[in-house]
Write a protein that holds these residues in place. Structure first.
Motif, PDB file in Angstrom:
ATOM      1  N   ILE A 199       0.857  -1.184   0.000  1.00 20.39           N
ATOM      2  CA  ILE A 199       0.000   0.000   0.000  1.00 20.39           C
ATOM      3  C   ILE A 199       0.895   1.236   0.000  1.00 20.39           C
ATOM      4  N   SER A 200       0.657   2.125  -0.955  1.00 22.45           N
ATOM      5  CA  SER A 200       1.443   3.342  -1.036  1.00 22.45           C
ATOM      6  C   SER A 200       0.938   4.352  -0.017  1.00 22.45           C
ATOM      7  N   GLN A 201       1.863   4.950   0.752  1.00 24.13           N
ATOM      8  CA  GLN A 201       1.501   5.930   1.774  1.00 24.13           C
ATOM      9  C   GLN A 201       1.946   7.328   1.355  1.00 24.13           C
ATOM     10  N   ASN A 202       1.288   8.338   1.859  1.00 24.78           N
ATOM     11  CA  ASN A 202       1.598   9.722   1.539  1.00 24.78           C
ATOM     12  C   ASN A 202       2.756  10.210   2.416  1.00 24.78           C
ATOM     13  N   ILE A 203       3.923  10.440   1.786  1.00 28.70           N
ATOM     14  CA  ILE A 203       5.084  10.890   2.548  1.00 28.70           C
ATOM     15  C   ILE A 203       5.764  12.069   1.855  1.00 28.70           C
ATOM     16  N   GLY A 204       5.056  12.723   0.925  1.00 32.04           N
ATOM     17  CA  GLY A 204       5.629  13.873   0.229  1.00 32.04           C
ATOM     18  C   GLY A 204       6.426  13.438  -0.986  1.00 32.04           C
ATOM     19  N   ASN A 205       7.321  14.326  -1.441  1.00 28.13           N
ATOM     20  CA  ASN A 205       8.075  14.046  -2.659  1.00 28.13           C
ATOM     21  C   ASN A 205       9.576  14.029  -2.413  1.00 28.13           C
ATOM     22  N   MET A 206       9.995  13.943  -1.154  1.00 28.05           N
ATOM     23  CA  MET A 206      11.426  13.939  -0.868  1.00 28.05           C
ATOM     24  C   MET A 206      12.002  12.531  -0.981  1.00 28.05           C
ATOM     25  N   SER A 207      13.306  12.470  -1.179  1.00 28.44           N
ATOM     26  CA  SER A 207      13.984  11.179  -1.219  1.00 28.44           C
ATOM     27  C   SER A 207      14.235  10.711   0.204  1.00 28.44           C
ATOM     28  N   ILE A 208      13.705   9.527   0.555  1.00 32.41           N
ATOM     29  CA  ILE A 208      13.855   8.987   1.899  1.00 32.41           C
ATOM     30  C   ILE A 208      14.971   7.948   1.886  1.00 32.41           C
ATOM     31  N   LYS A 209      15.961   8.136   2.787  1.00 33.95           N
ATOM     32  CA  LYS A 209      17.141   7.279   2.795  1.00 33.95           C
ATOM     33  C   LYS A 209      17.034   6.105   3.755  1.00 33.95           C
ATOM     34  N   THR A 210      16.389   6.326   4.903  1.00 31.14           N
ATOM     35  CA  THR A 210      16.419   5.285   5.930  1.00 31.14           C
ATOM     36  C   THR A 210      15.245   5.434   6.873  1.00 31.14           C
ATOM     37  N   VAL A 211      14.945   4.368   7.596  1.00 34.77           N
ATOM     38  CA  VAL A 211      13.839   4.349   8.535  1.00 34.77           C
ATOM     39  C   VAL A 211      14.295   3.686   9.831  1.00 34.77           C
ATOM     40  N   SER A 212      13.774   4.163  10.964  1.00 40.85           N
ATOM     41  CA  SER A 212      14.058   3.567  12.267  1.00 40.85           C
ATOM     42  C   SER A 212      12.739   3.364  12.988  1.00 40.85           C
ATOM     43  N   ALA A 213      12.609   2.245  13.693  1.00 43.07           N
ATOM     44  CA  ALA A 213      11.351   1.922  14.364  1.00 43.07           C
ATOM     45  C   ALA A 213      11.620   1.427  15.777  1.00 43.07           C
ATOM     46  N   VAL A 214      10.805   1.917  16.714  1.00 39.82           N
ATOM     47  CA  VAL A 214      10.874   1.489  18.112  1.00 39.82           C
ATOM     48  C   VAL A 214       9.469   1.506  18.676  1.00 39.82           C
ATOM     49  N   GLY A 215       9.030   0.392  19.226  1.00 40.38           N
ATOM     50  CA  GLY A 215       7.775   0.353  19.964  1.00 40.38           C
ATOM     51  C   GLY A 215       6.560   0.836  19.216  1.00 40.38           C
ATOM     52  N   GLY A 216       6.458   0.498  17.944  1.00 36.16           N
ATOM     53  CA  GLY A 216       5.282   0.885  17.168  1.00 36.16           C
ATOM     54  C   GLY A 216       5.412   2.225  16.483  1.00 36.16           C
ATOM     55  N   ALA A 217       6.338   3.080  16.906  1.00 30.45           N
ATOM     56  CA  ALA A 217       6.576   4.359  16.245  1.00 30.45           C
ATOM     57  C   ALA A 217       7.674   4.184  15.195  1.00 30.45           C
ATOM     58  N   MET A 218       7.678   5.084  14.202  1.00 29.42           N
ATOM     59  CA  MET A 218       8.623   4.955  13.106  1.00 29.42           C
ATOM     60  C   MET A 218       9.055   6.350  12.652  1.00 29.42           C
ATOM     61  N   TRP A 219      10.336   6.469  12.271  1.00 30.27           N
ATOM     62  CA  TRP A 219      10.879   7.740  11.809  1.00 30.27           C
ATOM     63  C   TRP A 219      11.651   7.488  10.524  1.00 30.27           C
ATOM     64  N   ALA A 220      11.655   8.480   9.621  1.00 27.98           N
ATOM     65  CA  ALA A 220      12.389   8.372   8.362  1.00 27.98           C
ATOM     66  C   ALA A 220      13.027   9.719   8.042  1.00 27.98           C
ATOM     67  N   VAL A 221      14.216   9.684   7.437  1.00 24.83           N
ATOM     68  CA  VAL A 221      14.917  10.910   7.049  1.00 24.83           C
ATOM     69  C   VAL A 221      15.458  10.746   5.644  1.00 24.83           C
ATOM     70  N   GLY A 222      15.802  11.897   5.028  1.00 23.52           N
ATOM     71  CA  GLY A 222      16.303  11.816   3.666  1.00 23.52           C
ATOM     72  C   GLY A 222      16.852  13.124   3.143  1.00 23.52           C
ATOM     73  N   GLY A 223      16.706  13.334   1.831  1.00 21.96           N
ATOM     74  CA  GLY A 223      17.282  14.477   1.152  1.00 21.96           C
ATOM     75  C   GLY A 223      16.668  15.791   1.571  1.00 21.96           C
ATOM     76  N   ASN A 224      17.463  16.887   1.390  1.00 22.75           N
ATOM     77  CA  ASN A 224      17.035  18.241   1.731  1.00 22.75           C
ATOM     78  C   ASN A 224      16.561  18.353   3.176  1.00 22.75           C
ATOM     79  N   GLY A 225      17.208  17.636   4.063  1.00 27.00           N
ATOM     80  CA  GLY A 225      16.879  17.734   5.473  1.00 27.00           C
ATOM     81  C   GLY A 225      15.526  17.172   5.851  1.00 27.00           C
ATOM     82  N   ALA A 226      14.972  16.302   5.014  1.00 26.99           N
ATOM     83  CA  ALA A 226      13.628  15.777   5.260  1.00 26.99           C
ATOM     84  C   ALA A 226      13.608  14.847   6.467  1.00 26.99           C
ATOM     85  N   GLY A 227      12.597  15.010   7.303  1.00 21.94           N
ATOM     86  CA  GLY A 227      12.366  14.124   8.429  1.00 21.94           C
ATOM     87  C   GLY A 227      10.886  13.885   8.609  1.00 21.94           C
ATOM     88  N   MET A 228      10.478  12.625   8.715  1.00 30.00           N
ATOM     89  CA  MET A 228       9.070  12.267   8.837  1.00 30.00           C
ATOM     90  C   MET A 228       8.888  11.307  10.010  1.00 30.00           C
TER      91      MET A 228
END
Length: 628
Positions: A199-228
């Motif tokens: 399933i495709s999720q809405n995360i904007g148009n930035m390039s996402i490099k990596t993801v980290s997950a702990v206890g059900g929460a999740m974080w992703a970062v990428g190009g142009n200082g993007a953080g989600m």
């Protein structure tokens, strides 16, 4: 740039007169074992960790990152896949781990990294990330939208359909059925059936490099200082990452790793480290930056200890949860070296690296410069005064031999001081590639892209642009230059470009080179008549009339790029280049002898003769060689 040669010639002749009993040879003055760009790191526990790097290199530590043993996996690879860059490492436990990378390469260890078995995914895309939930179930994210799954510990891999062609950078699974993959162009894919459907999720148009997950929460970062941040509700929300803008844009973020639901560390371009204590709500920059090289990956060993890795063999370690960092390794390439006198000199290079010596090269100390860019040109005016230039407007000086201040570097966070007089300002945004002074320390020039040419006549207090005038002769980048007198300067560059001014920069003449190779450096002997130019393809040109005409010489350089040049006398000169090339002539360039060096592979970028007669060369991975 003539200053260093007059003294050097006298001392060399003195040594010959006295009759040295031992032949000179090239030796290491500074070298390092870790000569790889490290892409990834992961720890199985607080002691055992593994790194993955370019040239199919892996490394292992058993003391929490203080010491490392590295080795190559090339022996297991077919010729076309050797030296593949390894992109990711995943340690499932103290014995089982995986590394993956270019050309579909993936290896597995069953003994904690002592030995590695080559696996086969059945395809050869770039494998960017591997994740295992247990000893049997694993997934790979790859370029071109490719995803692979294994259910037997990696012995067999099944391709999965994602309906995207975007490169996929990271993969994480919470359970055997629930997982997420992130990638370029804002790609975020979620599955609840182990990867059979996404399933495709809405995360904007930035390039996402990596993801980290702990206890059900999740974080992703990428190009142009993007953080989600993803909270499990199906929506990603943007985080304010508080990244700097050293190159005019927000720094790309390459890694994020959370210890728990609150504390996380992110690594970015130019050595930026960020920390959050509130689950990504706010991020604080760690100052000073532990390195100016790119940080590619971060791994928590325990609640207080982290290891970060990056370009130029960078290995960092923190024991206070990322508040401060110690450098284990970090050895950026060096491009230039110059001595002010027998004891004092500098070497400069990539990632804002400046190293100073105060004991004639016996030891070298890193000097902090608040500009994380490549430093191409260096001028040592005296033991206290020096200048460096590079890309992204980098132009720094020191007046006390220690602290470096910006003259013109408006894209850094260091200030806006300008001391360059110019009519249109166009050249201020262009990289500078070389800088040099007359022996009086007053007249100096710097040159760079699009025929940038800027001059000082007061020792660097003020600078005047002659770029527009120089562009009348050529519009090519200039890579090397030599100052012959207060009014006479010659510069070389792309496509066989040689330009010269004899009236202080008011008018310029284009000199015929009869070659089309890139010309990288030019230097004249103390007589002011004999000079050489070096460039790509082993090009060497010689002039005996002060630079009016140039003739090609046979270089014996095996067609490698020659990057640096040092002219000792009308008869003697040195040239440095790729693949550890060091050439020496004692007959004015009629013959050039390739010298034996302690390295056979690393590129050499610059060479200089010190006032005591010793010859120095610098190159890849921060190596410094001395001929004595």
């Amino acid at each position: 740039m003539l200053r260093k040669y007059v003294v050097a010639v006298a001392l060399i002749w003195t040594a010959l007169f006295l009759g040295a009993t031992e032949a000179a040879e090239w030796k290491y003055a500074r070298k390092w074992q870790m000569t790889r760009h490290i892409q990834a790191v992961d720890f199985a526990n607080s002691k055992l960790g593994v790194i993955a790097a370019n040239r199919a290199t892996v490394g292992k530590t058993t003391d929490g990152g203080l010491t490392w043993i590295a080795g190559s996996l090339n022996a297991s690879l077919s010729p076309e896949k050797r030296n593949s860059e390894l992109k990711h490492v995943f340690m499932l436990n103290e014995t089982i781990g995986f590394v993956c990378g270019e050309n579909g390469v993936i290896f597995k260890t069953d003994d904690g990294g002592d030995s590695w078995l080559l696996l086969n995914v059945g395809a050869s895309p770039v494998l960017n990330s591997v994740f295992f939930l247990d000893e049997m179930q694993g997934w790979i994210a790859a370029d071109g939208g490719a995803v692979f799954r294994t259910e037997d510990g990696g012995m067999k891999w099944t391709p999965l359909s994602t309906e995207t062609n975007n490169d996929l950078r990271d993969v994480y699974f919470e359970t055997p059925v629930k997982g997420v993959i992130v990638g370029d162009a804002g790609t975020a894919l979620y599955t609840e059936d182990g990867g059979d459907t996404w399933i495709s999720q809405n995360i904007g148009n930035m390039s996402i490099k990596t993801v980290s997950a702990v206890g059900g929460a999740m974080w992703a970062v990428g190009g142009n200082g993007a953080g989600m941040r993803f909270d499990g509700s199906g929506e990603w929300t943007a985080m304010d990452m508080n990244v700097p803008h050293s190159n005019g844009m927000p720094e790309p973020l390459w890694e994020v790793e959370f210890l728990n639901a609150n504390i996380g560390i992110a690594g970015a371009e130019f050595g930026v480290v960020l920390k959050t204590r509130d689950g990504g709500g706010t991020w604080t920059r760690i100052e000073p930056r532990p390195t100016l090289a790119r940080i590619n990956d971060v791994s928590w060993l325990d609640a207080n200890t982290l290891v970060a890795v990056g370009e130029y063999g960078t290995l960092l370690r923190s024991t206070d949860a990322g508040e401060s960092w110690d450098t284990i390794y970090s050895h950026p390439d060096l491009y230039s070296i110059e001595f002010a006198d027998e004891k004092n000199g500098w070497a400069a290079g990539a990632a804002g690296a400046i190293y100073a010596t105060r004991d004639g090269g016996e030891s070298w100390e890193l000097q902090r410069i608040n500009a994380p860019f490549q430093l191409f040109g260096l001028a040592a005016v005296n033991s206290k005064k020096g200048f460096v230039v590079g890309d992204n407007r980098t132009f720094f000086e020191t007046r006390d031999g220690n602290a470096w201040q910006p003259l013109q570097n408006t894209r850094s966070e260091t200030g806006q001081e300008r001391r360059i007089a110019t009519s249109d300002g166009a050249e201020l945004s262009l990289p500078s590639n070389a800088i040099g002074f007359l022996p009086d320390g007053k007249t100096g020039w710097l040159v760079g892209e699009n025929t940038k040419a800027i001059k000082t006549e007061d020792g660097g207090d003020t600078w005047t642009s002659y770029t527009a005038n120089a562009q009348e002769a050529s519009f090519n980048p200039l890579y090397g230059m030599d100052v012959l007198s207060k009014t006479d300067m010659a510069a070389v560059g792309l496509a066989g470009t040689i330009i010269r001014t004899t009236d202080g920069g008011d008018t310029w003449e284009k000199i015929e080179s009869n070659v089309f190779e890139q010309l990288n450096d030019i230097e004249f002997a103390p007589d002011g008549k004999t000079g050489w130019i070096v460039g790509t393809g082993g090009t060497i040109l010689r002039s005996t009339d002060g630079g009016t005409t140039w003739v090609a010489q046979i270089s014996n350089a095996d067609a490698v790029s020659l990057n640096g040049l040092a002219a000792v006398s009308a008869k003697e000169a040195w040239a440095a280049g790729e693949s550890a090339t060091l050439l020496h002539t004692l007959d004015g360039g009629i013959t050039w002898t390739r010298m034996e060096t302690p390295t056979r592979t690393l590129d050499l970028n610059g060479v200089a003769v010190a006032p005591d007669g010793r010859v120095w060369a610098v190159g890849e991975w921060g190596i410094i060689l001395v001929y004595e």
